[in-house]
Design a protein around this motif. Sequence first.
Motif, mmCIF file in Angstrom:
data_model
loop_
_atom_site.group_PDB
_atom_site.id
_atom_site.type_symbol
_atom_site.label_atom_id
_atom_site.label_comp_id
_atom_site.label_asym_id
_atom_site.label_seq_id
_atom_site.Cartn_x
_atom_site.Cartn_y
_atom_site.Cartn_z
ATOM 1 N N SER A 204 0.863 -1.238 0.139
ATOM 2 C CA SER A 204 0.102 -0.058 -0.102
ATOM 3 C C SER A 204 0.821 1.256 -0.049
ATOM 4 C CB SER A 204 -0.815 0.070 1.189
ATOM 5 O OG SER A 204 -1.624 1.098 1.284
ATOM 6 N N ARG A 205 1.972 1.275 0.808
ATOM 7 C CA ARG A 205 2.890 2.534 0.643
ATOM 8 C C ARG A 205 3.620 2.652 -0.498
ATOM 9 N NH1 ARG A 205 5.658 2.146 6.760
ATOM 10 N NH2 ARG A 205 3.678 2.178 7.910
ATOM 11 N N VAL A 207 2.528 1.715 -3.594
ATOM 12 C CA VAL A 207 1.352 2.536 -4.410
ATOM 13 C C VAL A 207 1.300 3.960 -4.037
ATOM 14 C CG1 VAL A 207 -1.217 2.499 -4.891
ATOM 15 C CG2 VAL A 207 -0.036 0.355 -4.697
ATOM 16 N N GLN A 208 1.248 4.459 -2.874
ATOM 17 C CA GLN A 208 0.903 5.701 -2.268
ATOM 18 C C GLN A 208 2.247 6.626 -2.849
ATOM 19 O OE1 GLN A 208 -1.805 7.184 -1.000
ATOM 20 N NE2 GLN A 208 -0.576 9.258 -1.600
ATOM 21 N N ALA A 209 3.438 5.969 -2.686
ATOM 22 C CA ALA A 209 4.715 6.548 -3.007
ATOM 23 C C ALA A 209 4.873 6.785 -4.717
ATOM 24 C CB ALA A 209 5.887 6.205 -2.467
ATOM 25 N N ASP A 211 2.192 6.784 -6.692
ATOM 26 C CA ASP A 211 1.246 7.939 -7.117
ATOM 27 C C ASP A 211 1.611 9.443 -6.720
ATOM 28 O OD1 ASP A 211 -0.487 5.982 -8.082
ATOM 29 O OD2 ASP A 211 -1.905 5.773 -6.368
ATOM 30 N N ASP A 212 2.317 9.557 -5.483
ATOM 31 C CA ASP A 212 2.746 10.928 -5.394
ATOM 32 C C ASP A 212 3.786 11.278 -6.402
ATOM 33 O OD1 ASP A 212 1.186 10.729 -3.125
ATOM 34 O OD2 ASP A 212 2.550 10.174 -1.659
ATOM 35 N N PRO A 216 -1.774 10.463 -9.909
ATOM 36 C CA PRO A 216 -2.706 9.555 -9.439
ATOM 37 C C PRO A 216 -3.164 8.405 -10.341
ATOM 38 C CG PRO A 216 -3.582 11.680 -9.052
ATOM 39 C CD PRO A 216 -2.395 11.794 -9.967
ATOM 40 N N ASP A 217 -3.387 7.301 -9.731
ATOM 41 C CA ASP A 217 -3.888 6.020 -10.728
ATOM 42 C C ASP A 217 -2.720 5.571 -11.370
ATOM 43 O OD1 ASP A 217 -6.522 6.230 -9.454
ATOM 44 O OD2 ASP A 217 -6.925 7.713 -11.190
ATOM 45 N N GLN A 220 -1.182 0.129 -8.967
ATOM 46 C CA GLN A 220 -2.007 -0.507 -8.429
ATOM 47 C C GLN A 220 -1.752 -1.694 -7.839
ATOM 48 O OE1 GLN A 220 -5.037 -2.172 -11.423
ATOM 49 N NE2 GLN A 220 -6.263 -3.105 -9.776
#
Length: 370
Positions: A204-205, A207-209, A211-212, A216-217, A220
Amino acid sequence: MFRSRTIAGCLLAVAACASAPCGAERLKDIAAIAGVRSNQLVGYGLVVGLDGTGDQTTQTPFTVQSIRNMLTQLGVTIPPNVNPQLKNVAAVMIHATLPAFAKPGQTIDITVSSIGNAKSLRGGSLILAPLKGADGVVYAMAQGNLVVGGFGATAADGSSITVNVPSVGRIPNGATVEQAVATPFADGPFVTLNLHRSDFTTASRVVQAIDDTFGPDSAQALDASSVRVVAPGDAAQRVAFTALLENVEVQPAEAAARIIVNSRTGTVVIGSNVRVTAAAVTHGSLTVTISNDPVISQPAPLSRGVTVAVPKSDIKVEEERNRMFLFNPGVALDDIVKTVNSVGAAPGDLVAILEALKEAGALQAELIII
């Protein structure tokens, strides 16, 4: 869409790296790109030029058979009734690792190991031999002079000395790649990252990194170990994109609470998240010592008796008196180690204490014994 975001993505990546939290890891250190992998190669060959330390052909008939086949291919025919007695030839297995994206003409290192009863490969030369992959296709050709780290010496009386392992050697750049291995790196609209250690929090982290960094998107999470990232289709842009991607920094999740015990070496490794609930422990050892002190029995004078030794055993039991120590709720790793060390517990004692705490339900960790 990727072309319009390339410059912005680069700037965001630099900013993300500059402001990365303490303890963050690069994606290239915690994950691998699917399809980018090395491949193992293996082959069979002959080492010649040995100083009488080769295979004993009476016990390794496959060496003689290999020599016959090789000489036949070179136009030399050995009569069927002739059995060559060779001392300077050894049958060997060759193995190597073919790196990802290796191209024809590049060279790789190889390791050569004797499979017969050759005493040493020192001073030998490997004759041209093919290296095959698991699919049976020849991907490299090997040949060259061996570098052997070990050596052996034998005296006339049969005594001998051996240093290291002289029956194994290496040839730096000893194989030339003949065929490249197909890779799916440039196929499809995605690049997939496979985490070295499966963890939902880390995925999850990641994916967040991503996307940042890329917008976005862009990523996945497929499961606890795989993250799919949208990538450009052009090969050059995909290489540049992957270079940015693998340098994105992520804070990995903390490892699960585990205690690893090596039963053979006595090594105990306790994770930082191990906790102990309220428990009282006392641990002592019982020592039993049995000593034999025979007594010599002498017969009376003129009794025609025989001197005999009468066995006498002394048994001594000692029990250490250790005080009981208390674990308060939520005790951490430092407190556990300090408390156990305060009573002078050895690694074996520590394992016994941990197993007892686990059985009592006071140890909040997974106990793994290897």
